[in-house]
Scaffold this active site. Structure first.
Site, short mmCIF file in Angstrom:
data_model
loop_
_atom_site.label_atom_id
_atom_site.label_comp_id
_atom_site.label_asym_id
_atom_site.label_seq_id
_atom_site.Cartn_x
_atom_site.Cartn_y
_atom_site.Cartn_z
N GLY A 107 -2.03 -13.27 2.36
CA GLY A 107 -0.69 -12.75 2.61
C GLY A 107 0.28 -12.90 1.45
CB SER A 109 1.63 -8.49 -1.28
OG SER A 109 1.08 -8.11 -0.05
CG ASP A 152 -0.81 -9.70 5.93
OD1 ASP A 152 -1.60 -9.90 6.88
OD2 ASP A 152 -1.16 -9.71 4.73
O1 PMV Z 1 -6.25 -9.19 2.76
P1 PMV Z 1 -4.99 -9.33 3.55
O2 PMV Z 1 -4.45 -10.70 3.65
O3 PMV Z 1 -3.94 -8.36 3.11
O4 PMV Z 1 -5.37 -8.94 5.06
C1 PMV Z 1 -5.82 -7.65 5.33
C2 PMV Z 1 -6.02 -7.45 6.78
C3 PMV Z 1 -6.48 -6.03 7.14
O5 PMV Z 1 -6.62 -5.98 8.55
C4 PMV Z 1 -7.81 -5.70 6.49
C5 PMV Z 1 -5.46 -4.98 6.69
C6 PMV Z 1 -4.18 -4.96 7.51
O6 PMV Z 1 -3.26 -4.28 7.08
O7 PMV Z 1 -4.11 -5.60 8.58
#
Ligand code: PMV
Length: 317
Positions: A107, A109, A152
């Site tokens: 998370g 970003s 996120d």
């Molecule tokens: O890689 P991260 O922390 O950005 O998590 C991504 C999670 C996903 O489900 C793959 C994408 C999203 O937008 O939820």
């Protein structure tokens, strides 16, 4: 004017990544040991109207006017300035730092964006709610990630464990029994934008099969919800392992992630899976308190770059 400071935690997704992009539920928790921070430092030395961005970890030291609009920091600053309707923004330096690993599924970003939006809006005297901050951060996430699910920005803005499903009211989980989570980084950077795009290609080729995988993942999140509240290690462990298998079918695991998952299980974890976008970044493992150290040691020995543990504690509200 005084310096305005704000920080935001990292996060891990416990269940439901990727499927959450398609409207299925997922569960995520904040990780308070990791922080992104933003400071608004009024500075009289800068030319009139200048906002200087300083983000040493990504070697960025430049006036806002020279940073491309789609840069995540610039996008966060601009949305914050638009929100406060700062026609003539005062002169300040925005200093951004973070201990959250970049492109590691934690998370980074969203946390940087939220810290920036909070620091700038509070500098202008606007106290936004967590929901307002989350919504603004979602707009910035769209610029960076294309089709973010929204999990996120929600878990990080509210700093609470969430059961999230797009289109439904956000649910906070009121934990009754704490659980311990070991987090281990492969050290491999992977772009969530790319893994999400690759899953979309799979989905477009075989909607029926991939929808079945998403449905199964969604059911896991739904089942895990109450077990997480109750801290039921056996049930949660099985669900983590099932979720990992389904993520493998979506091709977002990798040799390195698989290896760390196996090591964690062999060292006594109740269950383990990758967390976040996949192909790199972190695994999470559920551990009984007596096994945390041995799992951490095994993961270190097995080549993990960084290993630590976090506790999902009883809710305070
Ligand atoms: O890689 P991260 O922390 O950005 O998590 C991504 C999670 C996903 O489900 C793959 C994408 C999203 O937008 O939820």
């Amino acid at each position: 004017m005084p310096v305005h400071f704000s920080n935001a935690p990292g996060k891990i997704i416990l269940f439901g990544e990727h499927a959450v992009v398609y409207g299925y539920p997922a569960i995520a928790i904040p990780v308070a040991q990791l922080k992104a921070a933003a400071r608004v430092i009024p500075s009289l030395e800068l030319p009139t109207g200048t906002i200087q961005i300083s983000a040493p970890q990504i070697n960025l030291l430049a006036p806002l006017s020279s940073v491309p609009g789609n840069h995540p920091i610039a996008a966060a600053v601009r949305i914050a300035l638009d929100t406060v309707q700062a026609v003539h923004p005062p002169v300040f330096t925005l200093q951004v730092t973070s201990t959250i690993p970049i492109s590691a599924g934690m998370g980074s970003s969203a946390a940087v964006t939220i810290a920036i939006i909070r620091a700038i809006t509070s500098y202008f005297g606007h106290l936004l709610s967590s929901e307002e901050i989350s919504n603004l951060a979602f707009e910035v996430e769209k610029i960076q990630h294309g089709t973010p699910s929204g999990i996120d920005n929600n878990v990080i803005a509210h700093q609470k464990p969430v059961y999230y499903q797009a289109g439904n009211p956000l649910e906070f989980l009121h934990i009754e029994q704490p659980t311990h989570w070991v987090i281990a980084d492969t050290g491999i950077k992977a772009s969530t934008r790319e893994t999400v795009a690759d899953v979309r290609k799979l989905y477009q080729v075989d909607q029926k099969t991939i929808s079945e995988v998403f449905t199964a993942i969604g059911k896991i999140s739904t089942n895990a919800r109450q077990h997480l509240i109750n801290g039921d290690l056996t049930q949660l462990g099985d669900l983590l392992n099932e979720n990992q298998q389904l993520l493998e079918r979506l091709t977002v695991s990798s040799q390195e992630l698989d290896a760390l998952v196996k090591i964690a299980r062999a060292a006594g974890a109740a269950g383990a899976k990758l967390s976040g976008g996949g192909r790199g970044g972190n695994i999470i493992a559920l551990a009984s308190p007596g096994k945390i150290e041995q799992i951490q040691a095994a993961l270190h020995e097995g080549g993990a770059r960084q290993v630590f543990s976090t506790i999902l504690n009883k809710g305070r509200d």
